[in-house]
Design a protein around this motif. Structure first.
Motif, short mmCIF file in Angstrom:
data_model
loop_
_atom_site.label_atom_id
_atom_site.label_comp_id
_atom_site.label_asym_id
_atom_site.label_seq_id
_atom_site.Cartn_x
_atom_site.Cartn_y
_atom_site.Cartn_z
N GLY A 130 0.80 -1.22 0.00
CA GLY A 130 0.00 0.00 0.00
C GLY A 130 0.83 1.27 0.00
N ASN A 131 2.15 1.14 0.01
CA ASN A 131 3.05 2.30 -0.01
C ASN A 131 3.74 2.34 -1.36
OD1 ASN A 131 2.70 1.48 2.92
ND2 ASN A 131 3.66 3.46 3.12
N ILE A 132 3.42 3.35 -2.11
CA ILE A 132 3.95 3.46 -3.47
C ILE A 132 5.30 4.18 -3.47
CG2 ILE A 132 3.56 4.48 -5.75
CD1 ILE A 132 0.55 4.08 -5.20
N CYS A 133 6.26 3.57 -4.16
CA CYS A 133 7.56 4.19 -4.39
C CYS A 133 7.75 4.29 -5.89
CB CYS A 133 8.68 3.34 -3.78
SG CYS A 133 10.31 4.01 -4.13
N ARG A 134 8.01 5.49 -6.36
CA ARG A 134 8.16 5.68 -7.79
C ARG A 134 9.63 5.67 -8.22
NH1 ARG A 134 3.58 9.46 -6.74
NH2 ARG A 134 1.82 8.50 -7.81
N CYS A 135 10.55 5.53 -7.28
CA CYS A 135 11.97 5.66 -7.61
C CYS A 135 12.77 4.38 -7.51
CB CYS A 135 12.62 6.69 -6.68
SG CYS A 135 11.92 8.33 -6.71
#
Length: 168
Positions: A130-135
């Protein structure tokens, strides 16, 4: 007035009934480690712990937290300012790029390790979904959580040994 216990300190806040906890933390209390991402409870950037359970501060009303214990990223370091083992592991494993998701990821990692001190990679990935990381592509984050689990187990064993030696 609403009373919150934030990072161990009682705080009286004045917030409208529809004010999200996120804005009270950031604007009234100056705790900017909790990030505003989507504002809809979808990205996890605003994750905090409320009475020990992960919650999304952008969709949690501040008045609903009256009398509750809230922990933000600012509240997990030791009393002398030492980093928590999870924070150390995130740094050591280069699990931070832009850093925007990091506070929420660290709090979710802590929640996981409290529940399951020796998670598998699959369990880690499931817990942080549920925790989005775009990097980062999540690999460094997963390694950091595995590293933190090891550090925490080693510290717990050392503490047990020290207690055993004291009782002799």
């Amino acid at each position: 007035m609403t009373r919150l216990i934030v990072n161990g300190t009682a705080r009286d806040i004045d917030a409208d009934r529809d004010t999200p906890l996120l804005w009270v933390l950031r604007e009234q209390l100056g705790l900017t480690g909790t990030k505003f991402g989507c504002g809809q409870g979808l990205c996890g950037a605003c994750t905090v712990l409320i009475d020990g359970e992960p919650a999304l501060a952008c969709v949690t009303l501040a008045v609903a937290c009256d009398g509750k214990d809230i922990v933000t990223i600012e509240g997990i370091a030791g009393p002398d300012g030492d980093l928590h083992p999870i924070q150390e592991a995130f740094l050591d494993e280069n699990a931070v790029q832009c850093g925007f998701c990091t506070p929420g990821m660290i709090l979710m990692a802590g929640d996981l390790l409290k529940r399951n001190p020796h998670p598998t990679e699959a369990e880690i990935r499931h817990h942080i979904k549920g925790n989005i990381c775009r990097c980062t592509g999540y690999n460094g984050i997963v390694r950091a959580i595995q590293n933190a689990a090891q550090r925490m187990a080693e510290r717990a064993a050392a503490d047990e040994q020290a207690l055993a030696e004291e009782s002799r």
